[in-house]
Each structure stands twice: as structure tokens, then as C-alpha cells.
Design a protein around this motif. Sequence first.
Motif, PDB file in Angstrom:
ATOM      1  N   GLU A 424       0.835  -1.190   0.000  1.00  0.00           N
ATOM      2  CA  GLU A 424       0.000   0.000   0.000  1.00  0.00           C
ATOM      3  C   GLU A 424       0.873   1.244   0.000  1.00  0.00           C
ATOM      4  O   GLU A 424       1.753   1.403   0.843  1.00  0.00           O
ATOM      5  CB  GLU A 424      -0.909   0.013   1.227  1.00  0.00           C
ATOM      6  CG  GLU A 424      -1.837   1.217   1.287  1.00  0.00           C
ATOM      7  CD  GLU A 424      -2.710   1.201   2.528  1.00  0.00           C
ATOM      8  OE1 GLU A 424      -3.867   0.738   2.421  1.00  0.00           O
ATOM      9  OE2 GLU A 424      -2.243   1.629   3.604  1.00  0.00           O
ATOM     10  N   GLY A 425       0.624   2.135  -0.943  1.00  0.00           N
ATOM     11  CA  GLY A 425       1.425   3.339  -1.068  1.00  0.00           C
ATOM     12  C   GLY A 425       0.973   4.448  -0.145  1.00  0.00           C
ATOM     13  O   GLY A 425      -0.009   4.321   0.598  1.00  0.00           O
ATOM     14  N   ILE A 426       1.670   5.581  -0.198  1.00  0.00           N
ATOM     15  CA  ILE A 426       1.389   6.689   0.705  1.00  0.00           C
ATOM     16  C   ILE A 426       0.005   7.280   0.476  1.00  0.00           C
ATOM     17  O   ILE A 426      -0.535   7.951   1.350  1.00  0.00           O
ATOM     18  CB  ILE A 426       2.460   7.790   0.575  1.00  0.00           C
ATOM     19  CG1 ILE A 426       2.541   8.328  -0.857  1.00  0.00           C
ATOM     20  CG2 ILE A 426       3.810   7.283   1.051  1.00  0.00           C
ATOM     21  CD1 ILE A 426       3.471   9.517  -1.020  1.00  0.00           C
ATOM     22  N   ASP A 427      -0.578   7.035  -0.680  1.00  0.00           N
ATOM     23  CA  ASP A 427      -1.908   7.577  -0.986  1.00  0.00           C
ATOM     24  C   ASP A 427      -3.009   6.557  -0.757  1.00  0.00           C
ATOM     25  O   ASP A 427      -4.188   6.874  -0.922  1.00  0.00           O
ATOM     26  CB  ASP A 427      -1.964   8.019  -2.447  1.00  0.00           C
ATOM     27  CG  ASP A 427      -2.002   6.823  -3.380  1.00  0.00           C
ATOM     28  OD1 ASP A 427      -1.100   5.957  -3.263  1.00  0.00           O
ATOM     29  OD2 ASP A 427      -2.943   6.717  -4.186  1.00  0.00           O
ATOM     30  N   GLY A 428      -2.652   5.313  -0.414  1.00  0.00           N
ATOM     31  CA  GLY A 428      -3.639   4.258  -0.233  1.00  0.00           C
ATOM     32  C   GLY A 428      -3.766   3.310  -1.405  1.00  0.00           C
ATOM     33  O   GLY A 428      -4.465   2.289  -1.303  1.00  0.00           O
ATOM     34  N   SER A 429      -3.105   3.588  -2.524  1.00  0.00           N
ATOM     35  CA  SER A 429      -3.137   2.659  -3.660  1.00  0.00           C
ATOM     36  C   SER A 429      -2.455   1.356  -3.280  1.00  0.00           C
ATOM     37  O   SER A 429      -1.479   1.339  -2.519  1.00  0.00           O
ATOM     38  CB  SER A 429      -2.420   3.263  -4.866  1.00  0.00           C
ATOM     39  OG  SER A 429      -3.082   4.410  -5.333  1.00  0.00           O
ATOM     40  N   ARG A 430      -2.938   0.255  -3.858  1.00  0.00           N
ATOM     41  CA  ARG A 430      -2.395  -1.066  -3.521  1.00  0.00           C
ATOM     42  C   ARG A 430      -1.978  -1.814  -4.780  1.00  0.00           C
ATOM     43  O   ARG A 430      -2.621  -1.691  -5.827  1.00  0.00           O
ATOM     44  CB  ARG A 430      -3.426  -1.891  -2.732  1.00  0.00           C
ATOM     45  CG  ARG A 430      -3.716  -1.319  -1.360  1.00  0.00           C
ATOM     46  CD  ARG A 430      -4.592  -2.235  -0.553  1.00  0.00           C
ATOM     47  NE  ARG A 430      -4.626  -1.843   0.842  1.00  0.00           N
ATOM     48  CZ  ARG A 430      -4.947  -2.666   1.850  1.00  0.00           C
ATOM     49  NH1 ARG A 430      -5.267  -3.927   1.587  1.00  0.00           N
ATOM     50  NH2 ARG A 430      -4.948  -2.228   3.088  1.00  0.00           N
ATOM     51  N   ALA A 521      -1.134 -10.363   3.555  1.00  0.00           N
ATOM     52  CA  ALA A 521      -0.667  -9.298   4.435  1.00  0.00           C
ATOM     53  C   ALA A 521      -0.412  -8.036   3.630  1.00  0.00           C
ATOM     54  O   ALA A 521      -0.176  -8.077   2.418  1.00  0.00           O
ATOM     55  CB  ALA A 521       0.604  -9.740   5.146  1.00  0.00           C
ATOM     56  N   THR A 522      -0.451  -6.901   4.332  1.00  0.00           N
ATOM     57  CA  THR A 522      -0.230  -5.601   3.683  1.00  0.00           C
ATOM     58  C   THR A 522       0.972  -4.909   4.298  1.00  0.00           C
ATOM     59  O   THR A 522       1.097  -4.827   5.522  1.00  0.00           O
ATOM     60  CB  THR A 522      -1.466  -4.701   3.833  1.00  0.00           C
ATOM     61  OG1 THR A 522      -2.578  -5.320   3.195  1.00  0.00           O
ATOM     62  CG2 THR A 522      -1.217  -3.334   3.211  1.00  0.00           C
ATOM     63  N   TRP A 523       1.848  -4.426   3.440  1.00  0.00           N
ATOM     64  CA  TRP A 523       2.953  -3.561   3.862  1.00  0.00           C
ATOM     65  C   TRP A 523       2.613  -2.148   3.412  1.00  0.00           C
ATOM     66  O   TRP A 523       2.328  -1.914   2.242  1.00  0.00           O
ATOM     67  CB  TRP A 523       4.274  -4.016   3.234  1.00  0.00           C
ATOM     68  CG  TRP A 523       5.436  -3.156   3.647  1.00  0.00           C
ATOM     69  CD1 TRP A 523       5.841  -1.980   3.080  1.00  0.00           C
ATOM     70  CD2 TRP A 523       6.339  -3.406   4.737  1.00  0.00           C
ATOM     71  NE1 TRP A 523       6.935  -1.480   3.745  1.00  0.00           N
ATOM     72  CE2 TRP A 523       7.264  -2.337   4.759  1.00  0.00           C
ATOM     73  CE3 TRP A 523       6.453  -4.427   5.673  1.00  0.00           C
ATOM     74  CZ2 TRP A 523       8.292  -2.268   5.713  1.00  0.00           C
ATOM     75  CZ3 TRP A 523       7.477  -4.355   6.615  1.00  0.00           C
ATOM     76  CH2 TRP A 523       8.378  -3.292   6.619  1.00  0.00           C
TER      77      TRP A 523
END
Length: 1012
Positions: A424-430, A521-523
Motif C-alpha cells: 500500500e502506497g502513501i496515498d492508499g493505492s495497492r 498481508a499488507t505492507w
Amino acid sequence: MTEIRQQDASTQIVRRLDRAVREVIRPARIRYRSPLTVSARRVGGEPVSFADGTRGDLTPLAVGDSWGRAWDTVWMHVSGAVPGEWDARTAVAAELEIDLGFTTAQSGFQAEGLVYTTDGSVVRALSPLNHRVPLQVGPGAAIEYWVEAAANPTLNNAHGTNLIPLAHLGSWESAGEEEIYRFAGAHVVVPEAEVVALAHDVDLLRGIATNDGTDVRRRDLILAAIERMLAVLDPTDVPGTAAAARERLTAVLTTPAHASAMTLTAVGHAHIDSAWLWPLRETIRKCARTFSNVVTLMEDNPDFVFACSSAQQFAWMKEHYPDLYTRISDAVARGQFVPVGGMWVESDTNMPSGESLVRQFVAGQGFFMREFGIECPEVWLPDSFGYTGAFPQIARLAGAHWFFGQKMSWNRSNRMPHHTFTWEGIDGSRILTHFTPVDTYNSDLSPVELGYAHGNFADHADFSGGIVPFGYGDGGGGPTREMLEAGRRAADVEGLPRVRFGAPSEFFAEAEAEAQDADPATWTGEMYLELHRGTYSSQARTKYGNRRAEALLREAELWAATASVRAGAAYPQEELARIWERTLLLQFHDILPGSSISWVHADAERMHGEDRDALEQIIADALDILAGTGEQTLTVNGAPFPRAGIPPLGGVAEPAPPNQQVSVERSGDRHVLRTSHLELQVAADGTFVELLDHASGRSLFSPDAPGNTLDLHQDIPTDWDAWDIDAHYRELTVPADGTAEVRIADDGTPAVHITRTVGASRVEQVVTLAPDRPVVDIVTEVDWHERQRLLKLAHPFRIDARTSAAETQFGHVVRPTHENTSWDEARFEIVAHRWLHVSDGVVGAAVVNDSTYGHDVARLPAQEYLTQVRQTLLRGPLYPDPESDQGRHTFRTRLVLTPDVSGAVDEAYDMDTPLRTARGDGREIAPVAQAFGDGVVLHTVKLAEDGTGDLIVRVHEAYGRPTRARIVVNGAQIRQVDLLERVLDSDAGPVADQLELDLHAFQIVTVRARAH
């Protein structure tokens, strides 16, 4: 004791096998061998064409003769015939074997060759472990080829130990006259097929038997079969007994893998660094050598799939090797030679700007779509030194669904917890992400590596497979026949994961389907590599050139587009594309990070200089057209916010100067600069002992903790000189000379000049205040003569900040200033783009820069807490460039008092894009596009890539919070598009003149405007 005796017996069998392989099996792999005649022509210097290289006098080249100064090229003529007495049935399998004098088993880091037919057609390459060319000729057949032999220097490791002086890494002119290789001969040979197969069989079984994770019974069955094999293998007649020996191994070779074994997709690969320990010009030849090997292998192995990133390398082949490029294109059409990644090069991701990463995809995906009709669905960055948290959004908006990497396995302190996960990026995109469990992009598909991948994989519960990239890389080479044989034998065998040849998309499609049920899992955020922190600072000139190229490209596109829209001027599309492609190339992950030989960085400095001149001319030409004819002054800039009477991205005639004043005086042993916003006191040693903010009444420095200090440290990393800064550097402070000269400017300007000595280097600074806002400007010139030392410019602000915010691509990343965990502790050197900000919620300060990237932030306990921000200005690594950064440098630093990041964003654009003037008729230039909204930055204005003349406008949210944006393009229809400038599925249709939309934190929005 029983277990010890069993282990001893197993060890004895393995040792017996190893001796048999070494002394019996491998020497018997050749049935026939006959020498060929070789003569040579030394061309020296830069490479020449086939026609030029094969034209002229030749001299005989015998076994043992020396050839090749470092970096030289020698053209070799190889001729002879297949002996007529050879058996006709076996001679048809003859091969041309040429040994250029390879000195180690490391492919891509020493002499290399490219074989041509007599008509100039590329055949394939020669390298240490892959230097045979199949011939398919019978007895008596003539043999004649040419070899372009490159005397590339041999290197052992990255610690500076090599077989030639480091000076040879600078250029071919500095290489000296000594010839560094000795020719080892050319032969026509016929392999003994059954013995070769036996060698592959025992390699596989030995690897399984000695892997730590192999079941005891499986191990014992293999060792027993090996003993039976050795019992029938006659050392005096290996070819005659090889088949019987192989038969003894059939049972253990055909036992299938366990039902629960994972499946590894073996993807052929040859990670070719676009420059590193060789110059850019040599990379072009490395690509030709590797790709010729690959397409040749494909002709006999239709199941073999090769993944190749970097559109730049395809473009080089199209330009320099058109016949080879045709073969590559045919293999692409067959689905064997697979373009991956969608980027121009495998760039660094820490330091390029957001727009640069966008253009990596615009250029890369654009090339692949034009040439092959292919849009790459994955990002492919196995070797970049950490991954920015901005990447998921950029990748998704550029059409990618998946991300592949592996470099995080190099972490020194902490292990990444997953191999297949959602990032997940700083804007919430995955984006679905996979790191190869084999922990290398240069696998040879050996049982040791395959077994390691199976045991290392962290996500067996949710995912059934992984990717293993195989082939010699870094310096090129790619997959070999031996690797393909190893992969085939490991396809379905007990004790190893299953192996299949395939494309990355095959793996990712299955992983994506599994992820639907697995909830992986999400990083979240950046993936900080706990290694190679020195790359944020090494080779400062390359980094300065990159920053200026990015700023000037933005400005050139803006004014060229404005001139096109407002005045009908021709848009310099091809010239801008050429400069963008060079800028993107120089962002490769061993160029911009400063980890290449001096030759590479000299080329980068030259190319950046040429491109600066070209961009300045584009800007000047556009402004001349827009200003008209006359002598009135037009003032413009490309800042995203209104300032000094200038509308954003527009221009006005004769803006009113700010009415605030700056004063400077000497008070005792201090020099004092004052404005209505600030008072700065500079001590006799050049440090800042007070920075009084009139708005808050607080001073950010004190005599006990002054700002503008110069910290010099010993900088001798444990392993990789240009790459690493190790934490122990902080314990090795070098005392500064202590002498300083501080004076008020002689020319009457309100500035303080400071001259100091650190080590053997001289530092000169000019300090000024902005008249109209709370800003301190510092211009630092360093005449640098330090080696294995590191220079930091430090500012210990009287601010108790628990976090720092550092600009990254299209946003910023927040990091803790404490060291609570090992993950926090590992971030002792961090990357920031144009600014780094700290705040206690009431008072804040930003350190803005024009070219530096490396920083460190620390809370310093004293009577009151301080937050120290330091810029890493210069280093002096010895390897791979012993003259790294020696000489003069100029750095611009701006201290900005701002409670939040908004002031930092504003000042960074102001520093990047200074005011410009042009002479004209007094007309004002209305902006072609505007963006409104708190934190909404209008970053990019250009014309569309497809040549339609449509206007492309890119904005982003910069403060890290939701906002309402309004984008205005007068007289145009606006549609929302992706980064490749295609209309989004979510687009509601064309909107006239302006578009309003809600942005979430750090969201990027691109629109396309078409005139009515």
C-alpha cells in the motif's frame, strides 16, 4: 555415535562423488577436439563497426599471446575445418569453442566476445562459462568466423580488489599500454552427449542429498544410488559406461515432488546494469551479446521464456544491431522474449522525482506498445536500492497490476516478513507484490538455490508458488544450456519444489487468483533498504545534474506548451523526448546513486550539461515568442503558487518588488541579519547562535547548540565503499580545523560571508535572508579533498519533534525521530527530495535543498529537546571511483520557518524554478492551466505524447490530507486520464473549462484538455 558414523559415511560418498566428477566425468565430456587458426587486429579505443573492425592487416594470435589493453577491442579471425576423419554421425554436433583467456568463473566482469559470420551477422556471445557456438556441420566442413573481443577489466569484488589498477576503470585513455589477457585458444569440439547428461544428473542428485532440508530417507536413497552408479562407471571408458551409470540413477531421478511442494516459475533473465563497472557504450555491446545468446537458445528450446526489462536496451538493439533486433522481435511475437517492467530503465526509486518515475513508464510502456503491441502488466525492479512509498500509485496509474523485486532480502538488520503481499502506497493505492524467495536475480537453478527458495518462502499458507529469475546477470550473459538442463531435471523431483519455465505474468495471474481467498498481508509505505545508504550522497555532481534536469524539463514543457497554445508555436516534442530519455537513463540504479566507475559519471556530467543547454534554449525560445517584440520586462516563473505578484504558471510585466528590507550589521563578535520576520546571528566561528522568529518569539538556535555547523566524519563502511554509510561513522568524528573568517559582503548586499577549513578542504558560505518571508538562504561552496570522509551540514533546531516529514515523489513520508525498534534504529540515514520538515505543532522548520538527498534526523536531549537535521553534502569513497567528488561543489540550502509542510512545498518550487525575465511588448501571459485547492499543486503542463496537440495537466495533493480541487483550462474540454494519457474508465465524460473533484492524501490526477 551411530549418527556420527552415518554422517561420516554420507560425507565419504559425497567426497567420492566430487572427485569422480572432477577427475573422471567432466574431463570426458568432449569426444573430439581440434585447434583452429586465429589472427587478430587491434583497433584500440572506442568500438568500431564490423566493416571497420574486419578491414585491415591481421597478425597471428597463438595460445598464450597477450591481447587487449583495458577497455580495448580486438577483432579476431577464426578459421579452419572439421577434421575429415571424425565420425560423421557425431561431428554434426560439433561446436566452436573459443577461450579468450577467461581468468575467473564470473560472467560479465572480464573479457567478453561477440561472434559474427563472415557477412556480419551476429551469432552469439563468448563468456567464461558459456563460450561454445553450435555448428551443425559434418567432417571436412570449413569454419570461418569473426570475434569482436572486448578487453573489459577483470574485477574480483566491490572492495577495491581487482586484477588491474583502479585507474583502468576511468576510461580507455587511462588504461595504460599493458595488454591484460592471454589468449587460450580456439577449437572445434564434439561433446560426448551421454557423459554431459550424466554430469547433469549427478549435479542434481548431489544438490538434493546435501540440502539441509532433505528428508533423511530421501538422502540415503540418493547416496545409495550414487554408489551403485560409481560401481559401474569405468574411469578408463567413461563414454562407454555412462549410459549404464545413468540407468542406476533413474529411480531416484524420477521420484516426483511432494504433493504440497510449491511451484517455482523459472523465468530466464539477465539483469544487465545499464552502466556500473563499465561505461554506457559497453552496456550496448553487453546487451547484444546476451540477447544473441538468448534468441539462439530459444531456437532449440521452445519452452524457454526470457524476461527482459528496460525499453532503453531494446532501443539500443534497434539502433545498433537491427538484424539482432529482428530476431528479438520475432521471439517477442512467439511469447518467448517477454518485455517486462514497462520502464525505460530499472531506475533508482529513492531519488528520481515523481514526474521522472511517471516518465519512466510513459517512455517504457510507450516503446513496448509501439514496437510490440505489448503493455507490461508488472513492474520489474529486482536490484533497486529500496522502494519509495509513492510507487504503488504511480505503477497502478501507469497500467501495472503487479510488482516484482528482491533487493529487500539484502536488509542488514530486519527481515521483510513476507514474499507475496499487498503493498500500500502513501496515498492508499495497492499493488500485489512478490519478492523472489531465492533472494537473487541471478539464479542458476541449482538444487541448493531451489531448496533454499522453498525453505525461505514466508507465505506457504496462502500462496503456492514463486518466481525464480535465472541466468548470469549484472554484467550480462543470461541463461545457459546447463541452466535449462538443471531446470528440466528439477521439474518434478522429490526433495525440491516443482519447477516450470514461464513468464512472470503466468505466476502473477495465479497469485492474484489465490489472493482473492488468502487476504494477503499488507505492507504500508516505503520499503527502506537497510543497506546502501551512501547512495543518497555519492557522486554529488551526478545528483546535481539530475535535479537540474528535472526542474528544467518541467519548465521547458510548461513554456513550450504555453507558446504552442497561446501563439501557435511548434512544440519541440522530439527534442523533449530525447532529453527525457537521457535523463531517465541517467537515473539507472547504479548511475544516479553514484555507484559506478568514474567514466560513467564523467559521461553523466557531460550529458547533463548538454541537456541543460538545450533546455535553457527551449525555454528562451518559448518566452521570446510569448513576450513579443519590445523592451519591456516580462517576469515569469513555473511555481505552483502565486508569489511576488506572479500568477501561477504565468507571467506579468514588471512585478512590484517586495517592500520589506534586509539589514546587516556587526555587533561585537557577531554578525546580525534582520528582517521583519527573522533575526539571524552568526558567530565568529561561522555558526548560527540565534535564529529568532518574530512571529512566535522563539529562537531556533542557541550558543550551546548552534546551527550551520560542519560535521566531518571518517566514513569507512564494512563492505561497499560508494554504496554504504555504516552506523559506526557517527563514532568517528574528525575534529575540524577551527579557523573561520566571517565578514559582511563587500559589495553592499545584505549578506554574511563565511570561510572555514575542514580537514584538507575549504568551505565558503554566503548567508542571506529573504526580505518578504521567514527564510534563510545558505550557498555553500566546498573545495573537497577528503577521502573516506563524510561532510554534513547540521542544524539542531530548538524543536521537540517526534517525527520528520521528508518530501518524496508527489508527497512526503513521515518517519519517527526516535529509535524504539530495530526498524527505527536502522534508518540512521534517510532520503529526502527537496525538503525535510520538523515541527512541534507550533513552530516548525524545513531544510530545503537544491541537489542533496542524504539526511539524518535525531532528537538530542539537553536542557530542552532539540531536533537536529543534517544534510550529507559530500563523501569520499575509494571504490569504484577513487577520485569520487574531488574538487569544487556548490550547494544551496534554505531554512524555512513554517509550522507545517506547506511552506516547505512552496519554497522547494521557488528554489527549483527561479524567476525569469524576457524582453517584449509588455503583454501579460495568462496561464494555460490553473489548479485551486488547499495543498493542490499544479506540477506538470505539457502537450500530449501522441502529437494531437492536446494539453496534459498533472496535479497532486501535497500536504497529506483530503482536499477539494478545481482544475481550470479555459476554452477546452477536460477529461481525466491515466499517466499514459488514456481516458480512465471512471471518467464521466468531457467537462468544459474546469473540473472539480475531491482528492485524498497525495492523490495524483492527470487531465487531458482538448480545445473546442
